[in-house]
Design an enzyme around this catalytic site. Sequence first.
Site, PDB file in Angstrom:
ATOM      1  N   GLY A   1      -5.188  -1.156  -5.948  1.00 23.01           N
ATOM      2  CA  GLY A   1      -3.857  -1.042  -6.538  1.00 23.01           C
ATOM      3  C   GLY A   1      -2.825  -0.861  -5.448  1.00 23.01           C
ATOM      4  CG  HIS A   2      -3.534  -0.094  -1.931  1.00 21.70           C
ATOM      5  ND1 HIS A   2      -4.369   0.879  -2.415  1.00 21.70           N
ATOM      6  CD2 HIS A   2      -4.230  -0.734  -0.965  1.00 21.70           C
ATOM      7  CE1 HIS A   2      -5.516   0.843  -1.767  1.00 21.70           C
ATOM      8  NE2 HIS A   2      -5.454  -0.131  -0.891  1.00 21.70           N
ATOM      9  N   GLY A   3      -1.310  -3.050  -1.487  1.00 13.30           N
ATOM     10  CA  GLY A   3      -1.422  -4.134  -0.516  1.00 13.30           C
ATOM     11  C   GLY A   3      -1.303  -3.558   0.883  1.00 13.30           C
TER      12      GLY A   3
ATOM     13  NE  ARG B   1      -5.621  -4.662  -0.927  1.00 10.31           N
ATOM     14  CZ  ARG B   1      -6.136  -4.896   0.272  1.00 10.31           C
ATOM     15  NH1 ARG B   1      -7.165  -4.206   0.683  1.00 10.31           N
ATOM     16  NH2 ARG B   1      -5.572  -5.747   1.079  1.00 10.31           N
TER      17      ARG B   1
ATOM     18  CG  PHE C   1       3.365  -3.674   0.474  1.00  8.79           C
ATOM     19  CD1 PHE C   1       4.742  -3.650   0.601  1.00  8.79           C
ATOM     20  CD2 PHE C   1       2.630  -4.527   1.297  1.00  8.79           C
ATOM     21  CE1 PHE C   1       5.389  -4.455   1.540  1.00  8.79           C
ATOM     22  CE2 PHE C   1       3.265  -5.325   2.231  1.00  8.79           C
ATOM     23  CZ  PHE C   1       4.642  -5.284   2.357  1.00  8.79           C
TER      24      PHE C   1
END
Length: 140
Positions: free
Chosen positions: A51-53, A98, A123
Site C-alpha cells: 500500500g505504498h510506492g 504495490r 509514497f
Amino acid sequence: MGIEKCTFIDMPIINDPRGNLTFVEGQRHIPFDIKRVYYLYDVPGGAHRGGHGHKQLHQLVIAMSGSFDIVLDDGERSRRYHLNRSYYGLYIAPMMWREMDNFSSGSVCLVLASEPYDESDYFREYDVFKAATVLKKAGG
Ligand code: T46
C-alpha cells in the site's frame, strides 16, 4: 518506468539429493546491488501489506515459503502476480505502487533491496504517487 520493467526472474537451482540450493548475486542475477534484506513472516490470514510506492528503490521479492500475491501499479496499468516458489522472484522497479495479499498460512516473503531503509523514499498516498508518475512521464 512502466510496469513492463517488472518481471519474474529465475534464479539458479543447484539440484542435490541432500536438498536444492539457490543463490542470488547483485548485478548478475538482478539489476542492482543488494544493500538490505528483510522478510515478512507470521502474516495473519486475510492480511494486506504494502500500500505504498518507492521513488528510487529496486527490489526482488521471493516467496521463500508458501505463497502470496503482489499487485503492481505504475499509475496507468496494474497487474497481479502470484509468487509461490523460492527459485524465482519478482523484480520491482522504482515508481511502482504495490499491494500484497492472499498470503498462505506460514508464508515467508523475502525482499532484496537496493537501498537501506529510508522513509523519505516512500509514497504513502496514492494520489501523490499518481501525480509523481504523471510528472515523470512529462519529463519533470
Ligand atoms: C515492500 C513490501 C514487500 C523498517 O524500519 N525497516 C525496513 O527495512 C522496512 C522494510 C520497514 N521498516 C519499518 C517501517 C514501518 O514502520 O517497518 C514498518 C512497516 O514497513 P512497511 O510499511 O514498509 O511494510 P510493508 O510490509 O507494507 O512493505 C514492505 C516494504 O517496505 C515494501 O517496500 O515492497 O514490504
